[in-house]
Scaffold this motif. Structure first.
Motif: not given
Length: 300
Positions: A141-147
């Motif tokens: 659903p979105c950009a993500a950091i350290d997924a």
């Protein structure tokens, strides 16, 4: 000014399983094989790895202060942890880091951080470990950091930090399949705490609990790793219990200013540690040179 503070990271291969380190509550008792960047103003960070055919395939962010952009590199090491080969395996027009590599559904996948692209992208190995292709059907659903994905209780779960809150917010999404559709379990964060809300490695199981490594950024970015535990069957409404607190050892100076990745790789554990340089003349010259070129191009 940012140019006056230069953070450099190196990779470490700890000769102990992650569960042993968690039980000890310290990295100090264990031997470490270190790997550093081979060029000035560059660093290696965010290590993840897979053992295959008695070799360790280690993936990491390779960052260069000259370009201000990271790419993903792969190292192949033998059973004695000697480097056989290494090269860049993934590069994009935007910064890449945190190359979470894992096996699922008979394939090998990589989920690197690339939030400046505006999205989260999943890659599949087509010629492991050197060639990867983007998976077009993956939907997040979105950009993500350290997924950081984990499969538990018959579903996929994704711990991640939204770009608007880089160090103090943890979100959790769920999907029936790895490729999605992914949906947040709540519009609210599952954790808000600058000392323990940004992912920092691979989740693992110990004594029936799911353990997730998170970063402590309260004093400095990536200052230490805190382990949080929770019951796998409560992921819809997670409640965390703080566990071990892991820091870089003073014996590893000058790379003792931070630790922000703890990832399992078979009977070994991968870490990174940080060195902070203040007022590096080389860094100042590089940044001033970049600023001058930008100014010249605007007036050309």
């Amino acid at each position: 000014m940012k140019m006056l503070v230069t953070e450099l990271w190196r990779l470490g291969i700890v000769q102990a399983p992650v569960q042993t380190i968690a039980a000890a509550g310290s990295l100090a008792p264990f031997s470490v094989r270190w790997i550093e960047a081979d060029r000035s103003l560059c660093f290696l960070a965010d290590p993840f790895g897979i053992w295959r055919d008695n070799k360790l395939y280690l993936f990491a962010e390779a960052y260069d202060y000259r370009s201000r952009r990271g790419a993903i590199v792969a190292y192949v090491l033998d059973a004695s942890l000697n480097i056989i080969e290494y090269r860049t395996v993934l590069s994009e027009p935007w910064h890449l880091s945190y190359p979470y590599v894992f096996e699922a559904d008979g394939e090998i996948w990589m989920l690197p951080e690339g939030y400046k692209s505006g999205t989260l992208s999943l890659y599949r190995a087509v010629n492991f470990p050197w060639q990867w292709e983007k998976v077009p059907e993956f939907s997040f659903p979105c950009a993500a950091i350290d997924a950081t994905p984990v499969f538990a209780q018959g579903s996929w779960w994704m711990f991640y930090t939204p770009p608007r809150a880089r160090t103090n917010t943890l979100m959790l999404a769920q999907a029936e399949r790895l490729t999605g559709q992914w949906k947040n379990i709540s519009s609210h964060p599952i954790r808000e705490d600058i000392s323990s809300a940004r992912m920092g490695g691979t989740p693992f199981y110990q004594d029936g609990k799911l353990i997730i490594p998170v970063q402590d950024c309260s004093k400095t970015y990536g200052g230490a790793i805190r382990l949080l535990s929770l019951s796998p069957d409560t992921l819809h409404q997670p409640e965390f219990t703080p566990g071990a607190y892991l820091q870089a050892s003073h014996k590893d100076a000058p790379f003792s200013d931070g630790l922000h990745t703890l990832s399992a790789a078979g009977d070994f554990t991968l870490i990174d540690t940080k060195r902070i340089l203040y007022g590096s003349p080389h860094r100042i010259c590089v940044d001033l040179g970049r600023a001058w070129k930008k100014r010249q191009s605007r007036h050309a």
